[in-house]
Motif scaffolding. Structure first.
Motif, PDB file in Angstrom:
ATOM      1  N   ALA B 235       0.839  -1.197   0.000  1.00 49.94           N
ATOM      2  CA  ALA B 235       0.000   0.000   0.000  1.00 49.94           C
ATOM      3  C   ALA B 235       0.875   1.249   0.000  1.00 49.94           C
ATOM      4  O   ALA B 235       0.564   2.234  -0.689  1.00 49.94           O
ATOM      5  N   GLY B 236       1.984   1.202   0.760  1.00 44.38           N
ATOM      6  CA  GLY B 236       2.890   2.339   0.809  1.00 44.38           C
ATOM      7  C   GLY B 236       3.485   2.639  -0.563  1.00 44.38           C
ATOM      8  O   GLY B 236       3.509   3.789  -1.014  1.00 44.38           O
ATOM      9  N   VAL B 237       3.939   1.580  -1.246  1.00 42.77           N
ATOM     10  CA  VAL B 237       4.520   1.761  -2.580  1.00 42.77           C
ATOM     11  C   VAL B 237       3.473   2.334  -3.524  1.00 42.77           C
ATOM     12  O   VAL B 237       3.755   3.221  -4.342  1.00 42.77           O
ATOM     13  N   PHE B 238       2.253   1.862  -3.377  1.00 43.72           N
ATOM     14  CA  PHE B 238       1.186   2.379  -4.213  1.00 43.72           C
ATOM     15  C   PHE B 238       1.018   3.885  -3.994  1.00 43.72           C
ATOM     16  O   PHE B 238       0.869   4.657  -4.939  1.00 43.72           O
ATOM     17  N   LEU B 239       1.070   4.304  -2.730  1.00 43.31           N
ATOM     18  CA  LEU B 239       0.969   5.739  -2.437  1.00 43.31           C
ATOM     19  C   LEU B 239       2.118   6.512  -3.072  1.00 43.31           C
ATOM     20  O   LEU B 239       1.927   7.603  -3.602  1.00 43.31           O
ATOM     21  N   VAL B 240       3.333   5.940  -2.990  1.00 45.61           N
ATOM     22  CA  VAL B 240       4.482   6.612  -3.596  1.00 45.61           C
ATOM     23  C   VAL B 240       4.240   6.768  -5.096  1.00 45.61           C
ATOM     24  O   VAL B 240       4.508   7.820  -5.686  1.00 45.61           O
ATOM     25  N   TYR B 241       3.700   5.727  -5.724  1.00 45.44           N
ATOM     26  CA  TYR B 241       3.424   5.782  -7.153  1.00 45.44           C
ATOM     27  C   TYR B 241       2.434   6.904  -7.459  1.00 45.44           C
ATOM     28  O   TYR B 241       2.626   7.682  -8.398  1.00 45.44           O
TER      29      TYR B 241
END
Ligand SMILES: Nc1ncnc2c1ncn2[C@@H]1O[C@H](COP(=O)(O)OP(=O)(O)OP(=O)(O)O)[C@@H](O)[C@H]1O
Ligand SMILES: Nc1ncnc2c1ncn2[C@@H]1O[C@H](COP(=O)(O)OP(=O)(O)OP(=O)(O)O)[C@@H](O)[C@H]1O
Ligand SMILES: [Mg+2]
Ligand SMILES: [Mg+2]
Lengths: 228, 302, 302, 228
Positions: B235-241
């Protein structure tokens, strides 16, 4: 089956919840443990399953000295003992079925067999229709009976029941005691802590009575009497 | 063993689902921790790109004698062509050099206006590869000394020093901040898992009392920890994206940055995988820590 | 009212102390969230200082005619002396200018060597105040046009553009990251408080059942949230301070940075106070959120 | 004091924990509520303190319609009622003293007065020596008596007790019932849910009996009989 040798337990300095308790329970016996509120009944049961370690004295359960067995052997000891806790100790996030069969699941017993066994014991306590309820959705007496079902599901060699009928009506209570007698007749040693004088009188079993942490009275082992 | 894994997984999934409100809380916290870690990497990566871009613009000038022979020039050209460090180079004739000077140093217009003779030497302008160290410059300079017809080898040491310092500072800030971020991500994940597990210490006590063995109590918690760490990291990586897309849109909409030719780069795939693994690993560590700390001992309520 | 405050405070303090293991977990998480926020501010502040330092080094040159009168020069000097934007300035005579050029542009040695006449004009070198905008340069340039004897006003637009871009990029990264950090700090604090409160929903249910009114149930939780946020922020700032000391020691021990004259600056007092307040405020928000979300409703266990 | 008009309660569709319950309890009465495990006793008590809202029907408590009073008035309603919960519901992070006097503290009653009152009620239930213990450090019966002490500390106009003697020995149980009678004589309406047939017979009070959620038998109001 159970031997207490001069057992002492205390929670605060110089206040003994149990003092100088010695007795022997033979395999196959059915014993009532009684005594007023705060006498030390629950404490005594806690010592048997090694939930607590006594301050002094030795306790033998099923041939093992429970105060000195290694920590890794405790689970096996506890699995050989069925316990009805005074406060039930049901896992609230698990259904009745899951509570009853949790230990069976850790032993790798498959779902079908678990279902069969749970159905059996729940029927014995009259709760087959509550199999998929959560503990908080049950009445007090129903929770108590789930605790009974869980205690007997694994065919224990020793059954400890702490006030197992405190939340039950007299008829249900009699059913539960009849169930215990039946299990006892199949060879399980049964130790019931209770306040119910009528029940004790009716059942005519050996009675160990505590008062303020001291062994007050022991009506003696019937099994031993028969043997002599 | 298979039975144990099956047990742990099924218990973990059931518990994650049943206490999903609670688990969303901890998942959210883990997500933000990993979001910060990911954003940090993202910003760091792009700052580094920027620094490298600037560094690339540093010229390395080889000034030639006015009387250099064609062969000598060709020799130098050949050397530059096959040198490992050279990205590209161009030849600048004497006339081009004068024109360039006039253009670049408009302030000194007067200086060249009055000259009859063209004093500017012809030169090679060499662009080195990205990320070249000062060391390389010195080596190249030394090697070129052996060629005939070279008047002087020159590069702007001042700019290089500046950029080096800038890169050093960014790097230091990066390390300083990175260590903090990684450390606190792990700490946050492990703490949050402890907190969620803490709400279930009663359950654990009951399991122990009815005779479940250590492994069977711990298994589901560990699986849960790893799953939460993993999902949170995802989920964190998705937010970064999402952040990356937003920044990209902002940049293309903002003329002053188009000129700079700045285009953000998203984290490479390996880094993403690394973040996910880090999440799972922190979850593992976190659950092991918490289990060690309070599932083994009866922790009293007060 | 006083009785209510006393009640809330005494219950909050008792509860913080009694469940200190749990509270240390949440406090630690809050601390790290605020540590990241603080570190971010710290790094941002010092990067900005660096950018401003560089910007200060941009010169603004006023080239004078060779035949300028003493009065005209004095007039310009007076103007510079009282201009708001000017930090300092020096006068550079024609000879000094030539020497400077020889030194600075060693590559063009040949160019000046052959000159008999000194073509370099005298000039004022002006350093403007830190943080001056491009706008200011243009304005100054326009104003100076009215003075007699000025050949040309010049400043290095290219460097300025670069620095502007650098500052813009840092600033953008700062905003991007800052928003993330602030947002996730608040989110983390509120989540962690929810998790700790979640372990006490039974207590709350009991309080409701025995007839405690809403305010008296909420009061202690809110006070606890604010205290935790505040204490966590304090601990976070303390960590940032430790980091600052460490960085300082590293810089003074590392020669390449001494040259750069880089000295880290700690967060000014107002920022520290701001962080503490933000901690308390997030704690307040967090506890209000969590109370609203689950203390009002009976949340079932599954 | 309490009126039920055709009250229904259900937790699942078409399964009624209580159906068509109607009765009136006058101020100053002492009533036993009985019935087998799962009959709906606890549910009935929950409706009185508005822990639950009935699916159908009206309930009046102390002149207020509890299913329609605003949420903000619920705390005051509950404070006027003392409740001994079947599962005690003691706050585990608070000592016996703090549990007993928690509501008094929210009412701004000062420490001295709280100490005095707690001492009184704890003495009545025989636990003055456990004042600073935490609930988990008490035996089952002791916890139950703390719950009793908390229920009576604020001189409620109505006292509800759900199986208040299930974990007590007969002597202690008799003490508690004597205490309830004393409180009842001072004007408090008392409603006790219990399984203890002996106690019900001994005390000769009005008995309301439930079976599977239906009102099975009501021995009728003594107070009304005296009035007529
Ligand atoms: N963890 C503890 N810390 C301090 N005192 C304790 C603790 N556990 C039990 N006690 C005290 O030890 C005594 C015996 O408790 P125990 O629970 O064994 O009584 P019991 O016979 O089971 O009583 P009941 O019939 O009320 O359940 C009680 O006075 C109790 O307060
Ligand atoms: N939250 C719930 N969800 C579903 N069913 C419930 C819920 N609460 C109670 N029940 C069911 O309603 C019935 C009545 O429950 P109640 O607790 O009122 O019984 P009781 O008379 O108090 O029994 P006991 O003497 O065993 O305490 C029971 O069958 C119980 O399983
Ligand atoms: Mg007990
Ligand atoms: Mg009940």
């Amino acid at each position: 089956m159970i031997r207490f040798y001069h057992v002492y337990q205390s929670y605060q300095k110089d206040v003994f919840a149990l003092s100088d308790i010695s007795f022997t329970i033979n395999p196959g016996e059915f014993i009532f443990l009684t005594g007023p509120s705060g006498a030390g009944k629950t404490t005594l049961l806690k010592l048997i399953i090694r939930e607590e370690v006594p301050k002094k004295g030795q306790i033998l359960v099923n041939g093992q000295n429970v105060s000195s067995i290694p920590v890794s052997k405790i689970p096996r000891l506890r699995r050989s003992i069925g316990v009805v806790f005074q406060d039930f100790k049901l896992i609230r996030s698990k259904t009745v079925f899951e509570n009853v069969t949790f230990v069976l699941k850790t032993l790798g017993i498959d779902l079908k067999e678990r279902r069969r066994r749970a159905h059996n014991v729940l029927k014995m306590v009259g709760l087959q229709h509550k199999t998929h309820f959560y503990p908080l959705e049950l009445s007090g007496g129903e929770q108590q009976r789930v605790a009974v079902a869980r205690a007997i599901v694994n065919d224990p060699v020793l059954l400890l029941a702490d006030e197992p009928t405190g939340n039950l009506d007299p008829d249900r209570a009699a059913d539960i005691m009849a169930l215990f007698e039946k299990i006892n007749r199949k060879g399980t040693t049964v130790l019931v802590a209770t306040h119910d004088r009528d029940m004790i009188q009716r059942m005519r079993k050996r009675v160990i009575s505590l008062t303020a942490g001291r062994l007050d009275h022991d009506s003696g082992s019937q099994v031993q009497v028969e043997e002599s | 063993m298979l039975q144990f894994l099956y047990f742990s997984l099924s218990e973990a999934v059931t518990s994650l689902w049943r206490t999903r409100i609670l688990n969303l809380l901890s998942l959210g916290t883990i997500m933000f921790a990993m979001f910060i870690l990911g954003s940090f990497m993202f910003v760091g990566l792009n700052l580094q790109n920027l620094a490298l871009d600037w560094q690339k613009q540093i010229q390395f000038n080889i000034f030639l004698n006015d009387d250099i022979s064609e062969e000598a020039r060709a020799e130098i050209q050949a050397y530059l062509g096959k040198s490992f460090f050279v990205d590209s180079f161009t030849f600048l004739s004497k006339d081009q050099a004068r024109a360039r000077f006039d253009e670049k140093f408009a302030a000194y217009e007067k200086v060249t206006e009055n000259l009859e003779d063209n004093p500017f030497p012809a030169s090679f302008e060499v662009f080195l590869l990205r990320g070249t160290k000062q060391q390389t410059y010195t080596t190249l300079k030394d090697e070129l000394k052996s060629f005939a017809g070279i008047e002087e080898v020159y590069y702007d040491e001042e700019v290089f020093r500046r950029l080096g310092m800038f890169a050093g500072f960014i790097q230091m800030a990066g390390w300083f901040f990175g260590v903090i971020v990684i450390f606190s991500s792990i700490f946050t994940i492990s703490n949050v898992l402890k907190l969620t597990f803490f709400t279930r210490r009663e359950e654990v006590d009951i399991m122990k009392l009815v005779g479940a063995s250590r492994a069977y109590i711990r298994g589901p918690f560990i699986v849960e920890g790893v799953l939460q760490g993993f999902l949170g990291a995802g989920a964190g990586v998705f937010l970064v994206y999402s952040g990356y897309l937003m920044v990209g849109r902002f940049l293309t909409g903002n003329t002053s940055f188009i000129l700079g030719n700045l285009e953000p780069e998203f984290l490479p795939m390996q880094w993403v995988v690394l973040i996910l693994l880090a999440g799972g690993f922190s979850g593992l560590l976190g659950s092991l820590f918490s289990l060690h700390q309070f599932l083994e001992e009866h922790i009293s309520y007060h």
